[in-house]
Design an enzyme around this catalytic site. Structure first.
Site, short mmCIF file in Angstrom:
data_model
loop_
_atom_site.label_atom_id
_atom_site.label_comp_id
_atom_site.label_asym_id
_atom_site.label_seq_id
_atom_site.Cartn_x
_atom_site.Cartn_y
_atom_site.Cartn_z
CG HIS A 1 -1.85 -1.11 1.42
ND1 HIS A 1 -2.67 -1.40 0.58
CD2 HIS A 1 -1.80 -2.03 2.43
CE1 HIS A 1 -3.28 -2.66 0.76
NE2 HIS A 1 -2.84 -3.00 2.00
CG HIS B 1 2.62 5.47 6.34
ND1 HIS B 1 2.20 5.13 7.56
CD2 HIS B 1 1.62 5.86 5.66
CE1 HIS B 1 1.19 6.00 7.64
NE2 HIS B 1 0.58 6.26 6.72
#
EC number: 4.2.1.1
Length: 308
Positions: A86, A113
């Protein structure tokens, strides 16, 4: 255990073959058998979701939103970086934490992230006054407390995310280069590598610029979309060269076959509803100078003129 909780909460662990349809981003839903954002389950249909558009002029000044205290952000380490299917995720050590900034406790960092697009004006999850940025970086922290793990998990402030918008700038950002260089080694989901040693401060604007930020209560932006997040969205952006930004979408893939480049890993904006957005005193505005600061140089000029 703290790191495992954060990974599970952010949907970083992938299902095995044969399990029910997994969640994905809108760009993937038209090509794969997966659930796009409009079909996300669990808490994703609730009313206190993230990300949101922040209207800077409507944010209320909260004088309790002072400076953050960053611990361990200066530690230079060779960190593990992973393509989790992802996003690209960097694991952070237990010695990194934040406090202050209007937070109710100390929070320990678990991971960071990013979200991005090939278009430089639609890669961020949050937007400021309707304007989106090229990327957005999230540093995820978990609340440090002496209570039981279940109580922490169920509280609406168990996670603190520091969100940094990323804009294209004219020069290469050398602090980001260890991460950018590592992307080539993690092109497909499930792969990981070790970055060259760097610190979190290498990635961030100067600490002095981090006094200006917005605050609201929201959710994780991936399933299970748990409404347990204290969001801090900084006004000062990170600046990367355009070429560095585009490396993320050109080097990383959503699939093992390298058929779909990883891009547009962005959840659509959610309604603010009855929530309030707050800002530190300096966020979105220039602070007025105190009256003595204005009077002293003025009087000095007057006196100098009289003495000529």
């Amino acid at each position: 255990m703290q790191l495992l909780f954060a990974l599970l909460a952010l949907g970083a662990l992938r299902p095995l073959a044969g399990e029910e349809l997994h969640w994905c981003y809108e760009i993937q839903a038209s090509n794969y058998s997966c659930l796009g954002p409009d079909k996300w389950q669990e808490d994703c249909q609730k009313s206190r979701q993230s990300p949101i558009n922040i209207v800077t002029t409507k944010a209320e000044v909260d004088h309790s939103l002072g400076r953050f205290h960053f611990s361990g952000y200066d530690q230079r380490e060779a960190r593990l970086v992973e393509n989790n299917g992802h996003s690209v995720m960097v694991s952070l050590g237990d010695e990194i934490s934040i406090s202050g900034g209007g937070l109710p406790a100390r929070y320990r960092a678990t991971q960071l992230h990013l979200h991005w697009s090939q278009e430089l004006d639609r890669g961020s999850e949050h937007s400021l006054d309707g304007e989106r940025s090229a990327m957005e970086m999230h540093i995820v922290h978990q609340k440090e407390t002496g209570t039981s793990g279940n109580e922490v998990q169920d509280s609406d402030d168990s996670i603190a995310v520091l969100a940094f918008l990323v804009e294209a700038g004219p020069t290469m950002n050398e602090g980001f280069q260890p991460l950018v260089t590592a992307l080539s080694a993690i092109s497909i989901p499930g792969t990981n590598t070790t970055m060259a040693p760097s610190s979190l401060w290498d990635l961030l604007p100067a600490e002095e610029e981090l006094r200006h930020y917005f605050r609201y209560m929201g959710s994780l932006t991936t399933p299970a979309c748990s409404e347990t997040v204290v969001w801090t969205v900084f006004q000062e952006p990170i600046r990367l060269h355009r070429d560095q930004i585009l490396e993320f979408s050109s080097k990383l893939y959503y699939d093992q076959e390298r058929k779909m480049n990883m891009k547009d890993n962005v959840r659509p904006l959610q309604r603010l509803g009855d929530r309030s957005v707050f800002k530190s005193q300096a966020a979105g505005q220039l602070l007025p100078l105190p009256l003595p600061t204005l009077l002293v140089p003025t009087l000095a000029c007057v006196m100098a003129g009289l003495l000529r």
